[in-house]
Design an enzyme around this catalytic site. Sequence first.
Site: not given
Ligand code: UN1
Length: 493
Positions: A174, A249, A283, A384
Amino acid sequence: MKQYKNFIDGKLMDSKSGRTFENRNPANWGEIVGVFPKSNVEDLNMAVEVAKKAYQKWRAVPWPARSEIMRKVAEIMIAKKEELSQLMTREMGKVIKETRGDTQEGIDTALYASIEGRKHYGYTLPSELPNKSCKTIREPLGVWGLITPWNFPIAIPTWKIFPCLLSGNTAVIKPATYTPACVGALAQIFQEAGLPAGVLNVVYGGGSEVGEAILNHPDIVGVSFTGSSDIGKRIGEVCGKTLKRCSLELGGKNGQVVLKDANLELALEGVLWGAFGTTGQRCTATSRLILEAPIYDKFIDMLKVRVEALKLGNGLNEDIDVGPLVSESQRESIHGYVEIGKKDGARMVTGGELYEQGECEKGWFYKPTIFVDVLPTMRIAQEEIFGPVLSVLKAKDFNEAISILNNTIYGLSSAIYTCDLNLAHKAIELAETGIVYINAPTIGAECHLPFGGMKNTGNGHREGGWTAYEIFTEIKTVYIDYSGSLQKAQIDT
Ligand code: UN1
């Protein structure tokens, strides 16, 4: 404007609900990228049934044969890299050089899978008893539910799809409602590469309908989710009740520390890329900058000049640095945090407002924003934000810098800039994050290494590299006794 359909059992299907939703270009909200089925529990049930049936055959296909399909997927993705990247910029907004990077991360993950299929290692171990051997093998689990976010519309789905399918599982995915088209394009590529029908199914729709239906379906053995910590906690709770495997995650509040001896030019490039790349919607984004006192004022001056020079606009133009936010509600949420920062007494040195000049008038643009004199307890230092807002904090020395760095419920990524080898190693030891960068920004993870965080960033799993395969496989321990007689472990010696 393209009409998309669910992808179930290798066929394109409308939702049983008869409803649809639109996906608009965040740089130009007048442009509809696609119309997608707003699926319901019935669609999800059908996809799971099909995936369950496909699992029996798929799990019997040898790993190297499965990985051959992954190699073909990689080849098609390479051929379509520009097309996929342009589609991604149109539906998600981030600038084209970054969407090319996102697609490349997907290609790398596919190529890694194509090799991993010939490296399906287990352990062989000696037995306590003679004429007996022991080994472990790894097996698939069944049908997985994959729930993916909008900020890496190709890379993150591939982090889940490749290890999941290569391990012999089947899946229902999804995708996020802001970026469904990229996953649709991926599913088509898998079909072109010869993936049997029913192994990968796409069901579009919202979390409250399709997401919940995934969580509650008794035939789904595991859920892999990337998104907010709040939703992650709820997913973990439901999976806990039904003993589904669950990989989460979640959020981050990543810090970049710059010590007084650091190469300041390098640290400046790092924070610009870490904080404002992907318009801060990662993230792994640098959300806090922790400066050692002697360089505090100087570094802020350097940073302000460079941040004010960043060019905002439609990410399809090669010279743009910062694209729009993904949606109106994200922009409102970010502006809300800016108001909170001001109210809590932080000093805003640039940004803090919607950006509506020229063409940007038609998109969800927001000015890159810097708050200084932020205290570790302020909300903008703790929560965040997921946008182009950087909180700058002052530390009196190395120890205080590390304690500020760790003063968060999250633990995804951290960056330490210093030329002092001893302090660099000490920081690696002390940082409470799943990923530590030395003299490099908080973003830039590579697909063949474990990716994930400590504390509230997840539940201990790591995507990427070999560890992703641990998520999607179950260990079977095998004892083979070739003595021809009953040997009793722990009793016969
Ligand atoms: C994310 O931040 O959601 O290291 C993933 C990075 C990318 C992956 C990030 N290769 O910023």
